[in-house]
Design an enzyme around this catalytic site. Structure first.
Site, short mmCIF file in Angstrom:
data_model
loop_
_atom_site.label_atom_id
_atom_site.label_comp_id
_atom_site.label_asym_id
_atom_site.label_seq_id
_atom_site.Cartn_x
_atom_site.Cartn_y
_atom_site.Cartn_z
CD GLU A 191 23.67 -0.80 -73.99
OE1 GLU A 191 22.81 -0.08 -73.21
OE2 GLU A 191 23.89 -2.04 -73.80
CG LEU A 226 23.53 5.68 -67.94
CD1 LEU A 226 22.64 4.70 -68.92
CD2 LEU A 226 24.74 4.66 -67.23
N1 LIG Z 1 27.41 2.69 -68.01
C1 LIG Z 1 26.72 1.55 -67.48
O1 LIG Z 1 26.38 0.65 -67.82
C2 LIG Z 1 26.31 1.84 -66.01
C3 LIG Z 1 26.72 3.15 -65.17
N2 LIG Z 1 26.40 3.31 -64.25
C4 LIG Z 1 27.19 4.38 -63.35
O2 LIG Z 1 27.66 4.10 -62.25
C5 LIG Z 1 27.63 5.41 -61.20
C6 LIG Z 1 27.17 4.97 -60.05
O3 LIG Z 1 28.31 4.01 -59.37
P1 LIG Z 1 28.54 4.39 -58.13
O4 LIG Z 1 28.78 5.67 -57.64
O5 LIG Z 1 29.87 3.56 -57.83
O6 LIG Z 1 27.44 3.63 -57.09
P2 LIG Z 1 26.98 2.13 -56.84
O7 LIG Z 1 25.68 2.39 -57.72
O8 LIG Z 1 28.02 1.11 -57.21
O9 LIG Z 1 26.70 2.21 -55.27
C7 LIG Z 1 27.57 2.29 -54.34
C8 LIG Z 1 27.10 1.95 -53.17
O10 LIG Z 1 26.55 0.77 -53.42
C9 LIG Z 1 26.67 0.12 -51.88
N3 LIG Z 1 27.68 -0.90 -51.77
C10 LIG Z 1 28.75 -1.17 -52.50
N4 LIG Z 1 29.45 -1.95 -52.28
C11 LIG Z 1 28.73 -2.90 -51.37
C12 LIG Z 1 28.98 -4.08 -50.81
N5 LIG Z 1 29.86 -4.90 -50.93
N6 LIG Z 1 28.02 -4.49 -49.79
C13 LIG Z 1 26.93 -3.77 -49.40
N7 LIG Z 1 26.76 -2.42 -50.16
C14 LIG Z 1 27.35 -2.25 -50.92
C15 LIG Z 1 27.17 1.33 -51.03
O11 LIG Z 1 25.92 1.86 -50.30
P3 LIG Z 1 26.06 2.60 -48.91
O12 LIG Z 1 26.78 3.81 -49.21
O13 LIG Z 1 24.59 2.94 -48.77
O14 LIG Z 1 26.39 1.65 -48.02
C16 LIG Z 1 27.74 2.25 -51.98
O15 LIG Z 1 27.93 3.41 -51.56
C17 LIG Z 1 26.88 6.39 -61.89
O16 LIG Z 1 27.70 7.39 -62.65
C18 LIG Z 1 25.88 5.75 -62.91
O17 LIG Z 1 25.77 6.17 -63.91
C19 LIG Z 1 25.41 2.58 -63.44
C20 LIG Z 1 24.95 1.31 -63.91
C21 LIG Z 1 25.14 1.11 -65.35
C1 LIG Z 2 20.20 5.11 -62.62
O1 LIG Z 2 19.82 3.64 -62.44
C2 LIG Z 2 20.41 3.03 -63.57
C3 LIG Z 2 21.48 3.40 -64.07
C4 LIG Z 2 22.14 2.44 -65.20
C5 LIG Z 2 21.50 1.17 -65.17
O2 LIG Z 2 22.01 0.12 -66.13
C6 LIG Z 2 21.66 0.45 -67.41
C7 LIG Z 2 21.16 1.52 -67.73
C8 LIG Z 2 20.74 1.55 -69.39
C9 LIG Z 2 21.44 0.65 -70.21
C10 LIG Z 2 22.18 -0.23 -69.93
N1 LIG Z 2 22.73 -0.74 -70.66
C11 LIG Z 2 23.83 -1.81 -70.42
N2 LIG Z 2 24.43 -2.81 -71.01
N3 LIG Z 2 24.09 -1.99 -68.88
C12 LIG Z 2 23.23 -1.38 -68.01
N4 LIG Z 2 23.71 -1.87 -66.72
C13 LIG Z 2 22.57 -0.41 -68.42
C14 LIG Z 2 20.29 0.68 -64.43
C15 LIG Z 2 19.96 1.58 -63.77
#
Ligand SMILES: NC(=O)C1=CN([C@@H]2O[C@H](COP(=O)(O)OP(=O)(O)OC[C@H]3O[C@@H](n4cnc5c(N)ncnc54)[C@H](OP(=O)(O)O)[C@@H]3O)[C@@H](O)[C@H]2O)C=CC1
Ligand SMILES: COc1ccc(Oc2cccc3nc(N)nc(N)c23)cc1
Length: 207
Positions: free
Chosen positions: A32, A25
């Site tokens: 949050e 993140l």
């Molecule tokens: N700001 C926020 O609220 C949040 C931000 N994030 C950020 O997002 C980033 C991570 O996202 P990202 O790298 O895109 O990875 P994801 O967490 O979206 O995981 C991607 C993996 O999920 C699997 N996958 C994706 N689509 C499918 C599908 N349709 N069916 C089955 N498996 C699928 C694949 O796994 P495989 O390769 O094993 O097949 C793919 O490599 C990080 O920077 C994290 O911090 C994450 C959550 C919340």
């Molecule tokens: C690294 O694993 C994770 C990374 C991000 C995550 O999602 C969140 C983490 C912390 C705050 C978050 N806030 C909002 N509104 N939404 C999410 N999905 C969040 C949950 C797991």
């Protein structure tokens, strides 16, 4: 229980909806994080439980001592998974269809699922925003109040919600609708300030 609602929940930096940097993140927003935990965990009926669905990379980046996310069914998506119940709180699925089927299969789950939350990451968000089964978007709209402070971001949402034509069919709900969704135990404050960031919780529904 009627079909559980499915909500995307994400915190994103306006205006370009940045959500990540180098697999993590781009910020640490204490209140949050509590909002995320509370809204994804809270159930109205204590015989029910919520589920969180995440991509494999997001799962991999949670430190072992913090996973599975407690008091929620954790569903991890990977194209290389066999579809299996790992333990009572962790399910592996190789597609969103399989994941949703496993969550609807009552006899293999101890408790009925009340709500389903898509918790990331970018690949999962940017695929599922186009899936008609998603009912709500819970977007924490983050803004940087210090124009001299650049926030390093390398990962973005591609959500059509600010597009002039029709916002991709999504409309932002009122604060009272968000409060109703969250329930009275979760305080929905306005313009929360943490460091250089100011943020607001929003709920979007389909038009
Ligand atoms: N700001 C926020 O609220 C949040 C931000 N994030 C950020 O997002 C980033 C991570 O996202 P990202 O790298 O895109 O990875 P994801 O967490 O979206 O995981 C991607 C993996 O999920 C699997 N996958 C994706 N689509 C499918 C599908 N349709 N069916 C089955 N498996 C699928 C694949 O796994 P495989 O390769 O094993 O097949 C793919 O490599 C990080 O920077 C994290 O911090 C994450 C959550 C919340
Ligand atoms: C690294 O694993 C994770 C990374 C991000 C995550 O999602 C969140 C983490 C912390 C705050 C978050 N806030 C909002 N509104 N939404 C999410 N999905 C969040 C949950 C797991």
């Amino acid at each position: 229980i009627s079909k559980p609602t499915i909500s995307i929940i994400v915190a994103a930096l306006k205006p370009n909806l940045g959500i990540g940097y180098q697999g993590k993140l781009p910020w640490r927003l204490r209140k949050e994080i509590k909002y995320f935990k509370d809204i994804t965990t809270q159930v109205k009926n204590h015989d029910h439980i919520n589920a969180v669905i995440m991509g494999r990379r997001t799962w991999d980046s949670i430190p072992n001592k913090f996973k599975p996310l407690p008091n929620r069914i954790n569903v991890v998506l990977s194209r290389s998974f066999k579809n299996e119940i790992i333990d009572s709180n962790v399910i592996h699925a190789n597609s969103i269809d399989v994941a949703l089927n496993q969550l609807s299969n009552k006899d293999q789950l101890k408790k009925s699922i009340e709500r389903i939350f898509i918790i990331g990451g970018a690949e999962i968000y940017n695929e599922l925003i186009h899936d008609s089964r998603i009912d709500h978007l819970l977007i924490t709209e983050v803004e940087n109040s210090n124009k001299d402070h650049q926030v390093p971001i390398d990962t973005f949402l591609n959500f059509p919600i600010y597009d002039s034509n029709n916002n991709g069919g999504w409309i932002k709900s009122s604060k009272s609708e968000l409060q109703e969704f969250a329930g009275d135990d979760i305080s929905i404050e306005d313009d929360i300030k943490e460091g250089d960031f100011v943020y607001n919780y929003t709920l979007w529904k389909r038009k």
